[in-house]
Design a protein around this motif. Sequence first.
Motif, mmCIF file in Angstrom:
data_model
loop_
_atom_site.group_PDB
_atom_site.id
_atom_site.type_symbol
_atom_site.label_atom_id
_atom_site.label_comp_id
_atom_site.label_asym_id
_atom_site.label_seq_id
_atom_site.Cartn_x
_atom_site.Cartn_y
_atom_site.Cartn_z
ATOM 1 N N GLU A 201 -23.892 87.630 -20.911
ATOM 2 C CA GLU A 201 -22.964 88.676 -21.341
ATOM 3 C C GLU A 201 -22.716 88.593 -22.861
ATOM 4 O OE1 GLU A 201 -21.384 91.097 -19.778
ATOM 5 O OE2 GLU A 201 -19.859 91.590 -21.292
ATOM 6 N N THR B 120 -23.957 82.181 -11.671
ATOM 7 C CA THR B 120 -22.554 81.932 -12.030
ATOM 8 C C THR B 120 -22.460 81.121 -13.318
ATOM 9 O OG1 THR B 120 -21.965 81.906 -9.703
ATOM 10 C CG2 THR B 120 -20.399 80.881 -11.203
ATOM 11 N N GLN C 13 -14.368 82.586 -8.059
ATOM 12 C CA GLN C 13 -15.044 83.108 -9.256
ATOM 13 C C GLN C 13 -14.024 83.440 -10.358
ATOM 14 O OE1 GLN C 13 -18.585 83.812 -9.656
ATOM 15 N NE2 GLN C 13 -17.976 84.156 -11.774
ATOM 16 N N SER C 14 -12.920 84.093 -9.966
ATOM 17 C CA SER C 14 -11.950 84.504 -10.986
ATOM 18 C C SER C 14 -11.092 83.339 -11.464
ATOM 19 C CB SER C 14 -11.067 85.635 -10.457
ATOM 20 O OG SER C 14 -10.297 85.152 -9.379
ATOM 21 N N ALA D 206 -20.273 78.926 -21.932
ATOM 22 C CA ALA D 206 -19.912 79.848 -20.852
ATOM 23 C C ALA D 206 -18.499 79.581 -20.348
ATOM 24 C CB ALA D 206 -20.912 79.733 -19.709
ATOM 25 N N TYR D 207 -18.141 78.296 -20.197
ATOM 26 C CA TYR D 207 -16.848 77.916 -19.615
ATOM 27 C C TYR D 207 -16.313 76.680 -20.307
ATOM 28 C CZ TYR D 207 -18.577 80.742 -15.680
ATOM 29 O OH TYR D 207 -19.073 81.750 -14.898
ATOM 30 N N ASP E 90 -9.749 81.958 -26.755
ATOM 31 C CA ASP E 90 -10.212 83.013 -27.672
ATOM 32 C C ASP E 90 -10.514 82.502 -29.084
ATOM 33 O OD1 ASP E 90 -10.144 85.011 -25.813
ATOM 34 O OD2 ASP E 90 -8.020 85.465 -26.167
ATOM 35 N N PRO F 68 -21.694 84.239 -18.254
ATOM 36 C CA PRO F 68 -20.965 84.531 -19.496
ATOM 37 C C PRO F 68 -21.840 84.419 -20.747
ATOM 38 C CG PRO F 68 -19.684 83.079 -18.088
ATOM 39 C CD PRO F 68 -21.063 83.137 -17.501
ATOM 40 N N ASN G 45 -12.142 79.866 -18.270
ATOM 41 C CA ASN G 45 -12.776 80.535 -19.402
ATOM 42 C C ASN G 45 -12.503 79.766 -20.691
ATOM 43 O OD1 ASN G 45 -13.798 82.720 -17.903
ATOM 44 N ND2 ASN G 45 -11.747 83.626 -17.877
ATOM 45 N N MET G 46 -13.325 80.043 -21.690
ATOM 46 C CA MET G 46 -13.103 79.441 -23.004
ATOM 47 C C MET G 46 -11.920 80.145 -23.669
ATOM 48 S SD MET G 46 -15.202 76.960 -23.689
ATOM 49 C CE MET G 46 -15.495 76.813 -25.463
#
Length: 227
Positions: A102, A95, A29-30, A70-71, A37, A99, A34-35
């Motif tokens: 959120e 999953t 998961q971690s 999200a990703y 910034d 994001p 991620n996208m």
Amino acid sequence: MQILPTLWQQNCVLCTDDAKNAALCPTCQSDLPNMPDSLCPICALPVSEPGILCGSCLKHPPAYGRTLAAYAYSFPLDRLVHAFKYHHQFSLLDTLTAPLVEALQYHPRPDAILPMPLHPGRLRERGYNQALLLAQHLARQLKLPLLTHSCQRTRATAEQAHLTREQRLENLRGAFACDATVQGLHIAIVDDVMTSGSSVQHLAQSLKQAGASAVECWVVARALHIH
Ligand SMILES: [Zn+2]
Ligand SMILES: [Zn+2]
């Protein structure tokens, strides 16, 4: 690595460690991509500083006004999307969308959510529309109306991934028809992957032509290196 095409998975979909009934174990998961910034707010491609538009959106503003992803579409997210899209791995819904849910706590919300339509022929082959499942899940989480019959794919188009940019645009010309139920609405298109953005661009154009006031895109994965 192997992704097991089972409906209910108690172990991690990626590494098969104990995931305590979640789709992924905490380590996998971690490790999800991620996208970055600094993103163009319209198309979500990387830019040199936060908030500025990319050259392409400055020159040719798309029919959609914002993209939330999200990703990043890279390993192992591509595996997860594939497992969800082709192998009924629906335990990944949380999953894949978390994001977005959120991010939308802090963003203005649209009036309604619209899944990227799938041509009826494709739907028969695959058995389900992955974009509809994602949109249903997001509509439930965010308490927003879901538009399931407002837009149709009017013809089967070739899989976009195998085409050049020019072929993609030609492939999608006139591919969508939207009805008057979208009139005056701010609509969020939901799809699994955004590559060149030509599918959402064509759908956004059709929505605007049918009277939608604004369109934005929510995708699980954004390809950051496109040709
Ligand atoms: Zn794992
Ligand atoms: Zn842009």
